[in-house]
Design a protein around this motif. Structure first.
Motif, PDB file in Angstrom:
ATOM      1  N   TYR A   1     -10.046 -56.787  19.392  1.00 47.06           N
ATOM      2  CA  TYR A   1      -8.819 -56.823  18.603  1.00 47.06           C
ATOM      3  C   TYR A   1      -8.384 -55.388  18.327  1.00 47.06           C
ATOM      4  O   TYR A   1      -9.217 -54.522  18.052  1.00 47.06           O
ATOM      5  N   TYR A   2      -7.086 -55.150  18.358  1.00 41.23           N
ATOM      6  CA  TYR A   2      -6.548 -53.831  18.058  1.00 41.23           C
ATOM      7  C   TYR A   2      -6.029 -53.844  16.626  1.00 41.23           C
ATOM      8  O   TYR A   2      -5.033 -54.496  16.308  1.00 41.23           O
ATOM      9  N   GLY A   3      -6.748 -53.176  15.744  1.00 43.50           N
ATOM     10  CA  GLY A   3      -6.377 -53.115  14.340  1.00 43.50           C
ATOM     11  C   GLY A   3      -7.251 -52.109  13.626  1.00 43.50           C
ATOM     12  O   GLY A   3      -8.012 -51.370  14.247  1.00 43.50           O
ATOM     13  N   ASP A   4      -7.153 -52.083  12.327  1.00 46.36           N
ATOM     14  CA  ASP A   4      -7.962 -51.167  11.512  1.00 46.36           C
ATOM     15  C   ASP A   4      -9.183 -51.933  11.015  1.00 46.36           C
ATOM     16  O   ASP A   4      -9.096 -52.736  10.093  1.00 46.36           O
ATOM     17  N   GLN A   5     -10.318 -51.691  11.661  1.00 45.35           N
ATOM     18  CA  GLN A   5     -11.537 -52.425  11.345  1.00 45.35           C
ATOM     19  C   GLN A   5     -11.926 -52.281   9.878  1.00 45.35           C
ATOM     20  O   GLN A   5     -12.350 -53.239   9.236  1.00 45.35           O
ATOM     21  N   ARG A   6     -11.758 -51.109   9.322  1.00 46.83           N
ATOM     22  CA  ARG A   6     -12.127 -50.865   7.924  1.00 46.83           C
ATOM     23  C   ARG A   6     -11.320 -51.764   6.987  1.00 46.83           C
ATOM     24  O   ARG A   6     -11.863 -52.379   6.069  1.00 46.83           O
ATOM     25  N   LEU A   7     -10.022 -51.895   7.233  1.00 49.98           N
ATOM     26  CA  LEU A   7      -9.172 -52.724   6.376  1.00 49.98           C
ATOM     27  C   LEU A   7      -9.431 -54.219   6.608  1.00 49.98           C
ATOM     28  O   LEU A   7      -9.403 -55.000   5.661  1.00 49.98           O
ATOM     29  N   VAL A   8      -9.693 -54.598   7.850  1.00 48.10           N
ATOM     30  CA  VAL A   8     -10.045 -55.991   8.148  1.00 48.10           C
ATOM     31  C   VAL A   8     -11.336 -56.351   7.415  1.00 48.10           C
ATOM     32  O   VAL A   8     -11.439 -57.407   6.782  1.00 48.10           O
TER      33      VAL A   8
ATOM     34  N   MET B   1      -9.227 -50.292  19.013  1.00 43.30           N
ATOM     35  CA  MET B   1      -9.829 -51.503  19.549  1.00 43.30           C
ATOM     36  C   MET B   1     -11.224 -51.658  18.945  1.00 43.30           C
ATOM     37  O   MET B   1     -11.985 -50.697  18.871  1.00 43.30           O
ATOM     38  N   PHE B   2     -11.529 -52.868  18.456  1.00 41.90           N
ATOM     39  CA  PHE B   2     -12.868 -53.151  17.943  1.00 41.90           C
ATOM     40  C   PHE B   2     -13.220 -54.606  18.224  1.00 41.90           C
ATOM     41  O   PHE B   2     -12.354 -55.409  18.577  1.00 41.90           O
ATOM     42  N   ASP B   3     -14.488 -54.929  18.084  1.00 40.94           N
ATOM     43  CA  ASP B   3     -14.986 -56.278  18.329  1.00 40.94           C
ATOM     44  C   ASP B   3     -14.939 -57.063  17.014  1.00 40.94           C
ATOM     45  O   ASP B   3     -15.702 -56.780  16.090  1.00 40.94           O
ATOM     46  N   MET B   4     -14.027 -58.034  16.923  1.00 39.24           N
ATOM     47  CA  MET B   4     -13.869 -58.828  15.696  1.00 39.24           C
ATOM     48  C   MET B   4     -15.135 -59.630  15.393  1.00 39.24           C
ATOM     49  O   MET B   4     -15.519 -59.768  14.230  1.00 39.24           O
ATOM     50  N   CYS B   5     -15.805 -60.150  16.425  1.00 42.20           N
ATOM     51  CA  CYS B   5     -17.043 -60.912  16.197  1.00 42.20           C
ATOM     52  C   CYS B   5     -18.094 -60.033  15.526  1.00 42.20           C
ATOM     53  O   CYS B   5     -18.749 -60.450  14.570  1.00 42.20           O
ATOM     54  N   GLU B   6     -18.251 -58.823  16.043  1.00 41.02           N
ATOM     55  CA  GLU B   6     -19.232 -57.897  15.472  1.00 41.02           C
ATOM     56  C   GLU B   6     -18.847 -57.504  14.042  1.00 41.02           C
ATOM     57  O   GLU B   6     -19.702 -57.397  13.166  1.00 41.02           O
ATOM     58  N   ALA B   7     -17.563 -57.305  13.793  1.00 42.05           N
ATOM     59  CA  ALA B   7     -17.106 -56.956  12.439  1.00 42.05           C
ATOM     60  C   ALA B   7     -17.442 -58.081  11.461  1.00 42.05           C
ATOM     61  O   ALA B   7     -17.892 -57.827  10.339  1.00 42.05           O
ATOM     62  N   ILE B   8     -17.262 -59.321  11.882  1.00 41.31           N
ATOM     63  CA  ILE B   8     -17.586 -60.459  11.013  1.00 41.31           C
ATOM     64  C   ILE B   8     -19.090 -60.539  10.794  1.00 41.31           C
ATOM     65  O   ILE B   8     -19.551 -60.747   9.673  1.00 41.31           O
ATOM     66  N   ARG B   9     -19.869 -60.345  11.867  1.00 42.50           N
ATOM     67  CA  ARG B   9     -21.335 -60.369  11.716  1.00 42.50           C
ATOM     68  C   ARG B   9     -21.799 -59.293  10.727  1.00 42.50           C
ATOM     69  O   ARG B   9     -22.643 -59.554   9.876  1.00 42.50           O
TER      70      ARG B   9
END
Length: 169
Positions: free
Chosen positions: A59-66, A29-37
């Motif tokens: 969002y549940y996914g691989d933050q590094r790959l996103v 689980m990670f914060d997609m908004c924060e990943a985009i920022r």
């Protein structure tokens, strides 16, 4: 030159790992908004227009790959757009998942080039003067597919391109 060479080697190494099944998919689980920022902070803020909520979007996914996929799509938008134009990034919540749209004001792609975008080593002949290997979008597409997602290209010659990255829940 060194930075370009390192980027090229990184893409070749990643492609090799993907094709050999050695790229690790590690969802959490990670914060997609924060990943985009965080991803947009890698670029000149004068070139980016980011339209996302101030809150969190888990969002549940691989933050590094996103982040890799997103970085590639944003950097392409900047690379192909005129210097005085911004690349816009919009995050939308849909009933079935999250959609990130990256829109540039570049030369756009023909219908044929748009259909082939994401193919390994494919480069549009009209943009051969701009550096690239034709691997970045291919890898981005593969990493989105790891999430059972899709990447879609909408483009009009002379008017730019919108790349839609869909990540299902």
């Amino acid at each position: 030159s060194v930075q370009r060479l390192v980027g090229l080697l990184d893409n070749v190494l990643r492609l090799s790992m993907v094709e050999e099944g050695k790229e690790v998919f590690s969802p959490a689980m990670f914060d997609m908004c924060e990943a985009i920022r965080l991803m947009t902070d890698c670029f000149d803020e004068k070139r980016i227009e980011c339209m996302i909520d101030d809150g969190q979007m888990h969002y549940y996914g691989d933050q590094r790959l996103v982040e890799y996929a997103l970085h590639n799509v944003i950097s392409n938008g900047i690379k192909f757009s005129p210097e005085n134009e911004k690349v816009s990034i919009r995050l939308t919540t849909l009933p079935a998942g999250l959609e990130i749209c990256v829109t540039d004001k570049g030369p756009g792609m023909s219908v044929e080039a748009s259909a082939r975008a994401g193919e390994k080593f494919h480069r549009d002949s009209r943009t051969s003067h701009i550096e690239g290997t034709g691997l970045g979008l291919h890898l981005a597409q593969r990493f989105i597919e790891y999430h059972s997602g899709k990447i879609h290209f909408e483009s009009t010659l002379g008017q730019g391109t919108t790349v839609r990255l869909f990540f299902p829940y």
